[in-house]
Design a protein around this motif. Structure first.
Motif, PDB file in Angstrom:
ATOM      1  N   PHE A 164     -12.426   0.861  -5.885  1.00 31.91           N
ATOM      2  CA  PHE A 164     -12.378  -0.452  -5.257  1.00 31.91           C
ATOM      3  C   PHE A 164     -12.275  -1.550  -6.310  1.00 31.91           C
ATOM      4  CE2 PHE A 164     -14.750  -4.301  -4.121  1.00 31.91           C
ATOM      5  CZ  PHE A 164     -13.991  -4.749  -3.045  1.00 31.91           C
ATOM      6  N   HIS A 165     -13.117  -1.476  -7.323  1.00 35.27           N
ATOM      7  CA  HIS A 165     -13.147  -2.530  -8.333  1.00 35.27           C
ATOM      8  C   HIS A 165     -11.896  -2.517  -9.221  1.00 35.27           C
ATOM      9  CE1 HIS A 165     -17.101  -4.186  -7.506  1.00 35.27           C
ATOM     10  NE2 HIS A 165     -17.534  -2.951  -7.312  1.00 35.27           N
ATOM     11  N   ASP A 166     -11.287  -1.357  -9.397  1.00 37.39           N
ATOM     12  CA  ASP A 166     -10.044  -1.315 -10.163  1.00 37.39           C
ATOM     13  C   ASP A 166      -8.973  -2.185  -9.515  1.00 37.39           C
ATOM     14  OD1 ASP A 166     -11.049   0.346 -12.111  1.00 37.39           O
ATOM     15  OD2 ASP A 166     -10.316   2.187 -11.198  1.00 37.39           O
ATOM     16  N   PHE A 167      -8.971  -2.227  -8.187  1.00 37.91           N
ATOM     17  CA  PHE A 167      -8.001  -3.065  -7.486  1.00 37.91           C
ATOM     18  C   PHE A 167      -8.518  -4.483  -7.296  1.00 37.91           C
ATOM     19  CE2 PHE A 167      -6.063   0.956  -6.716  1.00 37.91           C
ATOM     20  CZ  PHE A 167      -4.717   0.678  -6.564  1.00 37.91           C
ATOM     21  N   ASN A 168      -9.778  -4.614  -6.866  1.00 37.12           N
ATOM     22  CA  ASN A 168     -10.331  -5.934  -6.580  1.00 37.12           C
ATOM     23  C   ASN A 168     -10.478  -6.785  -7.842  1.00 37.12           C
ATOM     24  OD1 ASN A 168     -11.807  -7.812  -4.624  1.00 37.12           O
ATOM     25  ND2 ASN A 168     -13.357  -7.520  -6.214  1.00 37.12           N
ATOM     26  N   ASP A 169     -10.891  -6.169  -8.946  1.00 36.81           N
ATOM     27  CA  ASP A 169     -11.188  -6.911 -10.167  1.00 36.81           C
ATOM     28  C   ASP A 169     -10.058  -6.882 -11.189  1.00 36.81           C
ATOM     29  OD1 ASP A 169     -13.639  -7.207  -8.945  1.00 36.81           O
ATOM     30  OD2 ASP A 169     -14.652  -5.705 -10.165  1.00 36.81           O
ATOM     31  N   ILE A 170      -9.104  -5.974 -11.027  1.00 36.89           N
ATOM     32  CA  ILE A 170      -8.035  -5.853 -12.026  1.00 36.89           C
ATOM     33  C   ILE A 170      -6.651  -6.092 -11.421  1.00 36.89           C
ATOM     34  CG2 ILE A 170      -6.931  -4.393 -13.746  1.00 36.89           C
ATOM     35  CD1 ILE A 170      -9.720  -5.143 -14.554  1.00 36.89           C
ATOM     36  N   PHE A 171      -6.200  -5.185 -10.558  1.00 35.23           N
ATOM     37  CA  PHE A 171      -4.782  -5.196 -10.196  1.00 35.23           C
ATOM     38  C   PHE A 171      -4.390  -6.322  -9.245  1.00 35.23           C
ATOM     39  CE2 PHE A 171      -5.342  -0.577 -11.313  1.00 35.23           C
ATOM     40  CZ  PHE A 171      -4.708  -0.700 -12.540  1.00 35.23           C
ATOM     41  N   ILE A 172      -5.255  -6.681  -8.310  1.00 36.94           N
ATOM     42  CA  ILE A 172      -4.922  -7.812  -7.436  1.00 36.94           C
ATOM     43  C   ILE A 172      -4.963  -9.127  -8.225  1.00 36.94           C
ATOM     44  CG2 ILE A 172      -5.600  -9.107  -5.374  1.00 36.94           C
ATOM     45  CD1 ILE A 172      -6.558  -6.430  -4.187  1.00 36.94           C
ATOM     46  N   PRO A 173      -6.017  -9.394  -9.028  1.00 35.21           N
ATOM     47  CA  PRO A 173      -5.977 -10.591  -9.874  1.00 35.21           C
ATOM     48  C   PRO A 173      -4.800 -10.596 -10.853  1.00 35.21           C
ATOM     49  CG  PRO A 173      -8.228  -9.787  -9.706  1.00 35.21           C
ATOM     50  CD  PRO A 173      -7.347  -8.730  -9.078  1.00 35.21           C
ATOM     51  N   THR A 235      -8.260 -15.020  -9.602  1.00 35.09           N
ATOM     52  CA  THR A 235      -8.592 -14.301  -8.378  1.00 35.09           C
ATOM     53  C   THR A 235      -8.869 -15.308  -7.274  1.00 35.09           C
ATOM     54  OG1 THR A 235     -10.112 -12.704  -7.342  1.00 35.09           O
ATOM     55  CG2 THR A 235     -11.046 -14.158  -9.003  1.00 35.09           C
ATOM     56  N   HIS A 236      -8.566 -14.910  -6.046  1.00 30.13           N
ATOM     57  CA  HIS A 236      -8.809 -15.773  -4.887  1.00 30.13           C
ATOM     58  C   HIS A 236     -10.015 -15.306  -4.074  1.00 30.13           C
ATOM     59  CE1 HIS A 236      -4.231 -16.812  -4.983  1.00 30.13           C
ATOM     60  NE2 HIS A 236      -4.921 -17.440  -5.911  1.00 30.13           N
ATOM     61  N   THR A 240      -8.156 -10.282  -1.639  1.00 29.00           N
ATOM     62  CA  THR A 240      -7.377 -11.269  -0.897  1.00 29.00           C
ATOM     63  C   THR A 240      -6.399 -11.987  -1.812  1.00 29.00           C
ATOM     64  OG1 THR A 240      -7.535 -13.109   0.672  1.00 29.00           O
ATOM     65  CG2 THR A 240      -8.995 -13.193  -1.227  1.00 29.00           C
ATOM     66  N   ILE A 241      -5.339 -12.486  -1.215  1.00 26.58           N
ATOM     67  CA  ILE A 241      -4.379 -13.350  -1.889  1.00 26.58           C
ATOM     68  C   ILE A 241      -4.112 -14.530  -0.964  1.00 26.58           C
ATOM     69  CG2 ILE A 241      -2.029 -13.578  -2.794  1.00 26.58           C
ATOM     70  CD1 ILE A 241      -2.073 -10.599  -3.425  1.00 26.58           C
ATOM     71  N   ASP A 242      -4.371 -15.727  -1.455  1.00 25.45           N
ATOM     72  CA  ASP A 242      -4.162 -16.938  -0.664  1.00 25.45           C
ATOM     73  C   ASP A 242      -2.810 -17.535  -1.038  1.00 25.45           C
ATOM     74  OD1 ASP A 242      -4.157 -19.385   0.597  1.00 25.45           O
ATOM     75  OD2 ASP A 242      -6.233 -19.873   0.087  1.00 25.45           O
ATOM     76  N   PRO A 243      -1.817 -17.459  -0.161  1.00 27.96           N
ATOM     77  CA  PRO A 243      -0.485 -17.976  -0.501  1.00 27.96           C
ATOM     78  C   PRO A 243      -0.476 -19.463  -0.809  1.00 27.96           C
ATOM     79  CG  PRO A 243      -0.651 -17.492   1.852  1.00 27.96           C
ATOM     80  CD  PRO A 243      -1.863 -16.922   1.207  1.00 27.96           C
ATOM     81  N   LYS A 244      -1.466 -20.210  -0.306  1.00 30.62           N
ATOM     82  CA  LYS A 244      -1.524 -21.646  -0.566  1.00 30.62           C
ATOM     83  C   LYS A 244      -1.898 -21.947  -2.023  1.00 30.62           C
ATOM     84  CE  LYS A 244      -2.887 -22.766   4.191  1.00 30.62           C
ATOM     85  NZ  LYS A 244      -3.955 -23.346   5.050  1.00 30.62           N
ATOM     86  N   GLU A 377     -11.502  -5.276   5.959  1.00 29.24           N
ATOM     87  CA  GLU A 377     -10.941  -5.779   7.217  1.00 29.24           C
ATOM     88  C   GLU A 377      -9.836  -6.799   6.971  1.00 29.24           C
ATOM     89  OE1 GLU A 377     -12.185  -8.449  11.137  1.00 29.24           O
ATOM     90  OE2 GLU A 377     -13.770  -7.503   9.949  1.00 29.24           O
ATOM     91  N   LYS A 378     -10.122  -7.787   6.140  1.00 31.29           N
ATOM     92  CA  LYS A 378      -9.140  -8.845   5.921  1.00 31.29           C
ATOM     93  C   LYS A 378      -7.871  -8.309   5.269  1.00 31.29           C
ATOM     94  CE  LYS A 378      -8.615 -13.549   4.194  1.00 31.29           C
ATOM     95  NZ  LYS A 378      -7.216 -13.318   3.796  1.00 31.29           N
ATOM     96  N   SER A 379      -8.017  -7.470   4.251  1.00 34.44           N
ATOM     97  CA  SER A 379      -6.838  -6.934   3.571  1.00 34.44           C
ATOM     98  C   SER A 379      -6.005  -6.073   4.509  1.00 34.44           C
ATOM     99  CB  SER A 379      -7.251  -6.117   2.338  1.00 34.44           C
ATOM    100  OG  SER A 379      -8.055  -5.014   2.701  1.00 34.44           O
ATOM    101  N   ALA A 380      -6.670  -5.311   5.395  1.00 38.66           N
ATOM    102  CA  ALA A 380      -5.938  -4.468   6.348  1.00 38.66           C
ATOM    103  C   ALA A 380      -5.086  -5.322   7.281  1.00 38.66           C
ATOM    104  CB  ALA A 380      -6.921  -3.623   7.158  1.00 38.66           C
ATOM    105  N   LYS A 381      -5.664  -6.387   7.793  1.00 38.98           N
ATOM    106  CA  LYS A 381      -4.923  -7.272   8.688  1.00 38.98           C
ATOM    107  C   LYS A 381      -3.804  -7.984   7.943  1.00 38.98           C
ATOM    108  CE  LYS A 381      -8.780  -8.021  11.887  1.00 38.98           C
ATOM    109  NZ  LYS A 381      -9.769  -8.993  12.421  1.00 38.98           N
ATOM    110  N   ASP A 382      -4.080  -8.386   6.706  1.00 40.82           N
ATOM    111  CA  ASP A 382      -3.059  -9.069   5.914  1.00 40.82           C
ATOM    112  C   ASP A 382      -1.871  -8.171   5.600  1.00 40.82           C
ATOM    113  OD1 ASP A 382      -4.568 -11.356   5.900  1.00 40.82           O
ATOM    114  OD2 ASP A 382      -5.350 -11.092   3.870  1.00 40.82           O
TER     115      ASP A 382
END
Length: 461
Positions: A164-173, A235-236, A240-244, A377-382
Motif C-alpha cells: 500500500f505504502h509503495d503506491f500511496n507514498d511513492i508511485f502516486i506522488p 501528494t494530494h 488520490t489525485i486532485d485534477p484541480k 473506496e475513493k480510488s476505486a470509484k475514481d
C-alpha cells in the motif's frame, strides 16, 4: 555625415554610462543578490497549462535570468525544492550544488535541506529519512557524468516494502510530480534507499517513469551534472489525485492507464489476457484476497466463503501475494478477472490492477470505516470500478471474544476512536481483529456482485 556619426557615438556612450550606473547602484545589487529564495508564506498555485519543455519547475516562481534555489514548505504532507539551473550532485554527501550562482555574497551561500518523502506530518517516520542538501555556493565539485535530463529526487525509505505504502507514498506522488513539474519530459530518477529487491519488484513501473538508469544515492560516488533538479514529491492525500491541483488536470484514471502502459496491457484489447487465468468462458473470475498468520484481519471461514462464492456462479482464485510475487504476474491475474473481494488491508492495493467496470467489494472490519474509505473506496470509484462495501457486525468480529459486546469499542467504534487514530487504537482494530463472515447475509452481496460481473464479462471479456 560627421555630425550624424558624432550623434550616434554620443548616444552609445550615454547608454553605456547608464548601464554602468544601473550595475553599480544599490537597487541593482539588491535584485541580483536574490538569486536564492524560499517560499514560506503562501501555497504555490500551478499554472493553468504547461505544455512545453521550457518550464522546468512550475510549482515555483520562474526567472528567465537568475539561477535559483526555490523551496515550498507550506504543505502538511510534503516539502519540495528545486534548482532552476545547472547543478552538480555529489552523491557521497547527497548534496546538489547550484553551478555558477548569481549571488553577491558567495561567502554566505544559500543552504536548503529537506527529507524527500511525502509524510511530513509523521514525526516518528521522518527522522529516519535521509536529508538532501541544496547549496548555492561558493563552488561546486567537478562534474564527471553529464545528463541531458533533469533530476527528480525522492526517498524510497519509510514504509517501503508495504505494498500500500509503495503506491500511496511513492508511485502516486511520483506520478503527480512528474506530470506537474516535468510534463512530457524525460527525467533521471535519483533515489535514496533504492534497495535492489525493491527496484527489481517495480522495475516495469520505474522504467515507465524514466528511460534512464536510476541513480542510487546510497552506493554512488561519482558526481553527476543536470540541467536542473527537483527534490521531493507532491501528494494530494491518501490514494488520490486532485485534477484541480495539476496543470494538465490528470486524474486517477490517468494513473490507472499508466499502470497498463507499465505492464504492456491495452485495456481496450482484453483478448491479450493470459489464458491460464481464464478457466471458463461462462463463469466470471473472482479474486479472493487472502490473509494468513498473525497479521490480523484474517478471514476465519475463508473455505466456507470460497464455496459460497462458487455456488453463486463465480470461478474463484484465492490470491495471497508475497513479497517475492512478481508484480507482472499479479497484474496479469487481477487484470484478467471480473471481481475482487478482500478484507481491508495492503493487499487490496492490487485493486489498482482491476479494469474499469470490474466489481470490487471491500470487507470493512469494526473500527476501520474511515481508513477503508480513504485507502480504497475513493480510488476505486475514481478508477471507474463498481465499488461495494460489506461492513461487518459485532458478531462477525473476533473482538467480541476479548471485549464486552456492550463496550463502546464494539458498539460504537466511531465514538470510541473519535479523531484519534492512535497506534493503540490501530492495533486493536487492525491487528487484534479477525473476521468470520455471516454467510447468509454475505450471500445477498454476492448475488449483486455476480449480476454486475457477469454483465461486465459479457461486454469486455
Amino acid at each position: 555625415m560627421k555630425m550624424r556619426d558624432s550623434t550616434c557615438l554620443a548616444i552609445v556612450v550615454i547608454f553605456l554610462v547608464f548601464q554602468l550606473y544601473l550595475y553599480l547602484s544599490p537597487v541593482s545589487r539588491m535584485d541580483v543578490s536574490r538569486s536564492t529564495k524560499t517560499i514560506q508564506g503562501k501555497k504555490h498555485r500551478l499554472p493553468e497549462s504547461i505544455n512545453t519543455r521550457e518550464t522546468l519547475t512550475p510549482p515555483f516562481p520562474q526567472s528567465t535570468q537568475a539561477k535559483e534555489i526555490n523551496c515550498d514548505r507550506t504543505h502538511n504532507f510534503y516539502d519540495i525544492c528545486s534548482i532552476n539551473g545547472p547543478t552538480v550532485l555529489d552523491p557521497t554527501t547527497s548534496t546538489f550544488f547550484l553551478m555558477d550562482p548569481i549571488i553577491s555574497t558567495p561567502q554566505k551561500p544559500m543552504v536548503e535541506k529537506l527529507r524527500p518523502y511525502p509524510r511530513k506530518w509523521e514525526s516518528f517516520t521522518m527522522p529516519r529519512i535521509k536529508e538532501v542538501t541544496l547549496i548555492s555556493g561558493p563552488s561546486s565539485p567537478k562534474c564527471k557524468i553529464q545528463h541531458k535530463a533533469p533530476a527528480l529526487v525522492f526517498s524510497a525509505d519509510g514504509y517501503t516494502g508495504n505494498f500500500f505504502h509503495d503506491f500511496n507514498d511513492i508511485f502516486i506522488p511520483l506520478f503527480i510530480t512528474v506530470n506537474s513539474v516535468y510534463p512530457d519530459q524525460d527525467v533521471v530518477l535519483v533515489i535514496l534507499k533504492a534497495r535492489d529487491w525493491w527496484v527489481s519488484k517495480y522495475i516495469e513501473i520505474i522504467h515507465t517513469f524514466s528511460k534512464y538508469s536510476i541513480i542510487n544515492l546510497d552506493n554512488d560516488n561519482i558526481t553527476h551534472c543536470f540541467p536542473s533538479a527537483n527534490v521531493g514529491m507532491i501528494t494530494h492525500g491518501f490514494m488520490t489525485i486532485d485534477p484541480k491541483l495539476t496543470p494538465n488536470s490528470i486524474t486517477f484514471t490517468h494513473f490507472r492507464a499508466f499502470l497498463d502502459k507499465a505492464y504492456g496491457q491495452n485495456q481496450n484489447q482484453n483478448q491479450n489476457h493470459p489464458s491460464k487465468f481464464k478457466h471458463s468462458k461462462s463463469r466470471p473470475i473472482l479474486v479472493l484476497a487472502s490473509r494468513s498468520g498473525g497479521v490480523g484481519r484474517v478471514l476465519l471461514n475463508q473455505n466456507e466463503v470460497k464455496l459460497e462464492v462458487e455456488k453463486i456462479g463465480f470461478n474463484v482464485i484465492v490470491f495471497e501475494p508475497r513479497t517475492t510475487t512478481p508484480l507482472k504476474e499479479s497484474y496479469a491475474l487481477i487484470n484478467s478477472s471480473h471481481a475482487m473481494i478482500g478484507i481491508h488491508g495492503a493487499a487490496l492495493t492490487h485493486s489498482l490492477f482491476l479494469r474499469p467496470g470490474s466489481v470490487f467489494l471491500q470487507v470493512v472490519p469494526l473500527g476501520a470505516e474511515w481508513v477503508s474509505q480513504v485507502c480504497f473506496e475513493k480510488s476505486a470509484k475514481d478508477m471507474g470500478l463498481v465499488y461495494m462495501e460489506y461492513r461487518i457486525k459485532a458478531e462477525e468480529s473476533s473482538l467480541i471474544e476479548k471485549y464486552d459486546k456492550d463496550d463502546t469499542m464494539i458498539k460504537d467504534p466511531v465514538a470510541y476512536r473519535g479523531k484519534n487514530w492512535s497506534a493503540e487504537i490501530m492495533s486493536i482494530y487492525l491487528k487484534e481483529q479477525n473476521v468470520k463472515l455471516d454467510l447468509v447475509r454475505f450471500r445477498e452481496y454476492l448475488k449483486e456482485m455476480y449480476k454486475t460481473a457477469k454483465k461486465f464479462m459479457e461486454k469486455e471479456g
